[in-house]
Design an enzyme around this catalytic site. Structure first.
Site, short mmCIF file in Angstrom:
data_model
loop_
_atom_site.label_atom_id
_atom_site.label_comp_id
_atom_site.label_asym_id
_atom_site.label_seq_id
_atom_site.Cartn_x
_atom_site.Cartn_y
_atom_site.Cartn_z
N ASN A 13 0.81 -1.22 0.00
CA ASN A 13 0.00 0.00 0.00
C ASN A 13 0.84 1.27 0.00
O ASN A 13 0.32 2.37 -0.23
CB ASN A 13 -0.96 0.02 1.19
CG ASN A 13 -0.22 -0.04 2.53
OD1 ASN A 13 0.29 -1.09 2.89
ND2 ASN A 13 -0.17 1.08 3.25
N ASN A 88 7.35 -8.71 0.45
CA ASN A 88 7.93 -7.41 0.77
C ASN A 88 7.66 -6.96 2.20
O ASN A 88 8.46 -6.24 2.78
CB ASN A 88 7.39 -6.36 -0.21
CG ASN A 88 7.69 -4.95 0.22
OD1 ASN A 88 8.83 -4.48 0.13
ND2 ASN A 88 6.67 -4.25 0.71
N TYR A 168 16.59 -7.09 13.84
CA TYR A 168 16.22 -7.02 12.43
C TYR A 168 17.17 -7.78 11.51
O TYR A 168 16.75 -8.61 10.70
CB TYR A 168 16.14 -5.56 12.00
CG TYR A 168 15.90 -5.34 10.53
CD1 TYR A 168 14.65 -5.59 9.97
CD2 TYR A 168 16.92 -4.87 9.70
CE1 TYR A 168 14.42 -5.38 8.61
CE2 TYR A 168 16.70 -4.66 8.35
CZ TYR A 168 15.45 -4.91 7.81
OH TYR A 168 15.24 -4.70 6.47
N LYS A 172 16.87 -11.15 8.33
CA LYS A 172 17.18 -11.14 6.90
C LYS A 172 18.18 -12.24 6.55
O LYS A 172 18.14 -12.81 5.45
CB LYS A 172 17.71 -9.76 6.49
CG LYS A 172 16.66 -8.65 6.61
CD LYS A 172 15.40 -8.98 5.80
CE LYS A 172 14.38 -7.86 5.84
NZ LYS A 172 13.17 -8.17 5.05
N THR A 203 11.98 5.79 2.37
CA THR A 203 10.57 5.57 2.71
C THR A 203 10.39 5.88 4.18
O THR A 203 11.35 6.17 4.90
CB THR A 203 10.15 4.12 2.44
OG1 THR A 203 10.85 3.25 3.35
CG2 THR A 203 10.46 3.69 1.01
N ASP A 204 9.16 5.77 4.67
CA ASP A 204 8.95 6.02 6.10
C ASP A 204 9.63 4.96 6.96
O ASP A 204 9.89 5.19 8.14
CB ASP A 204 7.45 6.11 6.43
CG ASP A 204 6.66 4.87 6.05
OD1 ASP A 204 7.24 3.92 5.49
OD2 ASP A 204 5.44 4.86 6.32
#
Length: 244
Positions: A13, A88, A168, A172, A203-204
């Site tokens: 989105n 994604n 994080y 990955k 991006t944010d």
């Protein structure tokens, strides 16, 4: 149903996901916008349609078995098959100053949340969509990874791979390993499975630091549209193969 290829992009989105969806739409794919928020997903699909892309949205929370199962059902009803899956959707988890996640003080609840989205979510979505992917003559799966998942680069003091992000980054690395195992398991089926590193994207997700989202979408789009016989089980950025 038409013979147009159908592509599902999770977390589509906004940001990188939306740009990948738009790029695939520009290459004559029917695009499925996967989004946790139904309203935001519908708005993104409407924006794509206004740009001439055939698109529809499905509510999709990658951490929910029932949501993923329902999304697979909706895609099957609308499109009959799936030709491209781009995993994604992802989260970084809570960070400290400078995006750091200190492994010596990690909150395990943060780790669980990041793993649930970035790892379990990919498994959950991929396995639910495999029956539809198997109906495609040239199915492609692209997992959106990151250079911070490269253990080779993380362990090399000469390589600038950014801050320590102990919740994080390992997700990955895990995703990269999953990419290899999916590729091995699906060898000979025509399903090509690869990981893409888009780089630091404005991006944010990054506080709008990094390179333009259109540039970052190039490698995922290339992997989503590989010809038959293309590579599988590899990790790519714009410059080529990224070391594991």
């Amino acid at each position: 149903m038409s013979d147009k290829k159908t592509a599902l992009v999770t977390g589509a989105n906004k940001g990188l996901g939306y740009e990948i969806a738009a790029g695939l739409g520009a290459r004559d794919h029917r695009v499925v916008v996967g989004a946790r928020d139904r309203v935001k997903g519908e708005a993104a699909a409407e924006k794509l349609r206004a740009a001439g892309v055939e698109a529809f949205a499905v509510p999709l929370d990658v951490t929910s078995d029932s949501s993923v199962a329902r999304a697979a059902e909706l895609i099957g009803d609308r499109a009959g098959r799936l030709d491209v899956l781009v995993n994604n959707a992802g989260i970084s988890g809570e960070t400290g100053p400078g995006w750091t996640q200190d492994p010596t003080t990690l909150d395990l609840e943060v780790v669980r949340a990041v793993v649930d989205t970035n790892v379990y979510g990919v498994i959950r979505v991929t396995n639910a969509l495999l029956p539809l992917l198997r109906r495609s003559p040239s199915p492609r799966v692209v997992n959106i990874s990151s250079s911070v998942g490269s253990i080779t680069w993380q362990a090399d003091p000469a390589v600038n791979v950014g801050p320590i992000m102990a919740a994080y980054s390992p997700t990955k690395s895990y995703l990269n390993a999953l990419t290899v195992h999916y590729a091995r398991q699906l060898a000979g089926t025509g399903i090509l499975v690869n990981a893409a590193c888009p780089g630091l994207v404005a991006t944010d997700f990054t506080g709008f630091q990094g390179r333009p989202v259109g540039d970052a979408a190039a490698t995922p789009i290339r992997l989503a549209t590989l010809p038959d016989g293309g590579p599988s089980g590899s990790f790519f950025n714009d410059e080529g193969v990224v070391p594991w």
